[in-house]
Scaffold this active site. Sequence first.
Site, short mmCIF file in Angstrom:
data_model
loop_
_atom_site.label_atom_id
_atom_site.label_comp_id
_atom_site.label_asym_id
_atom_site.label_seq_id
_atom_site.Cartn_x
_atom_site.Cartn_y
_atom_site.Cartn_z
N HIS A 147 1.02 -1.30 -0.30
CA HIS A 147 -0.02 -0.47 -0.32
C HIS A 147 1.24 1.07 -0.17
O HIS A 147 0.48 2.95 -0.23
CB HIS A 147 -1.22 0.22 0.75
CG HIS A 147 -0.43 0.62 2.42
ND1 HIS A 147 -0.35 -0.73 3.69
CD2 HIS A 147 -0.07 1.77 3.15
CE1 HIS A 147 0.28 -0.11 4.14
NE2 HIS A 147 0.57 1.07 4.25
N ASP A 184 -0.57 -7.28 0.68
CA ASP A 184 0.46 -6.73 0.96
C ASP A 184 1.38 -6.06 1.41
O ASP A 184 2.67 -6.11 2.45
CB ASP A 184 -0.52 -5.29 2.33
CG ASP A 184 -0.06 -4.06 2.74
OD1 ASP A 184 0.33 -3.14 1.64
OD2 ASP A 184 -0.39 -3.48 3.48
N SER A 207 4.15 2.01 8.76
CA SER A 207 3.84 1.09 7.28
C SER A 207 4.67 0.53 6.85
O SER A 207 5.51 1.71 6.94
CB SER A 207 2.68 1.88 6.72
OG SER A 207 1.66 1.30 7.21
C1 4AZ Z 1 -0.62 3.66 8.76
O1 4AZ Z 1 -2.02 4.23 9.13
C2 4AZ Z 1 -1.41 2.50 9.95
N1 4AZ Z 1 -2.24 0.78 14.03
C3 4AZ Z 1 -0.36 1.48 10.36
C4 4AZ Z 1 -0.43 0.93 11.44
C5 4AZ Z 1 -1.27 0.66 11.64
C6 4AZ Z 1 -2.21 1.44 11.79
C7 4AZ Z 1 -2.68 2.60 10.65
C8 4AZ Z 1 -1.35 -0.17 13.27
O2 4AZ Z 1 -0.37 3.03 8.24
#
Ligand code: 4AZ
Length: 279
Positions: free
Chosen positions: A73, A122, A222
């Site tokens: 993503h 992902d 992420s």
């Molecule tokens: C994000 O937006 C994201 N709490 C990454 C991890 C989590 C939530 C959002 C997990 O990249």
Amino acid sequence: MTKPHPFEHSLFLLLAISLTPAYHGVEIIGGRKAKARSNPYMVSIQIFTDNNMYEHSFGCALISKNWVLTAAHCKPAMQAKRKSQVVLGAHSLSQDKKSKKTVPIIKWIDYGKFNKKIGVGDIILLKLGRNVKFNKDVKVLKLPKTKVTDVKPGTSCSVAGWGKTSTCSKNHSDTLQEVKLKVIDRKTCNSKDYYNHDPEVTQDMICVGDSEGREDSCQGDSGGPLICNKKYIGIVSYGKGCANPKKPGIYTLLTKEYLDWINKTIKTQAYNVTAEALY
Ligand code: 4AZ
């Protein structure tokens, strides 16, 4: 100039302390500053922004001299801005340390099944523009053997990243943060009180969180690696908000299928380069 009243002094001090994010202990979310050099495989993906500078956008892990593994993503943002690079050997992103190395990203190789709506697949490989040199600050995170495909509920895991340090903060963290979280079984994670099958937490995903909602990964984390029992188990993928006890983080699980694909892709690509060089 009049001398400030001693009470005014302490009031100012109190205000200053309470406005410092570290005072609340809200790092990664609820984590702590990572020890320098304790995560030498952690890489920051940076995208060239409209402010004419590179900005930390995602995390990822160095898995070989010229490949990093991250979340699929992250790809649209990287492609939209065209120029993206990785920073290796960093602890603080702003401090200009010798250990920091910047390398351009030259190729994205998709697993090809990413579905944004349901969150599956992902995972993506990024090829670096040159081979990196390994040292104390830059090391590979070994992929697990293909036999390790799942982790028991309750297992303690850790996640590191330069992501947001509180749900309401706009900025990412300058220093690498890390947090310990626990694996939550799929049945609970899919139950009505939790995700209620939206999205469905499938066999190639894993839920990891904190039952008290104090600690979590968040935006900007992420793509970073999830480590359980000292093994690379997953990739930070998704969550509804951050640090909500009933909406834990959902991670891509490095299943046998994904691991076979990674190993095969890296081998094939190495062969392609050699073949290209022959002509
Ligand atoms: C994000 O937006 C994201 N709490 C990454 C991890 C989590 C939530 C959002 C997990 O990249």
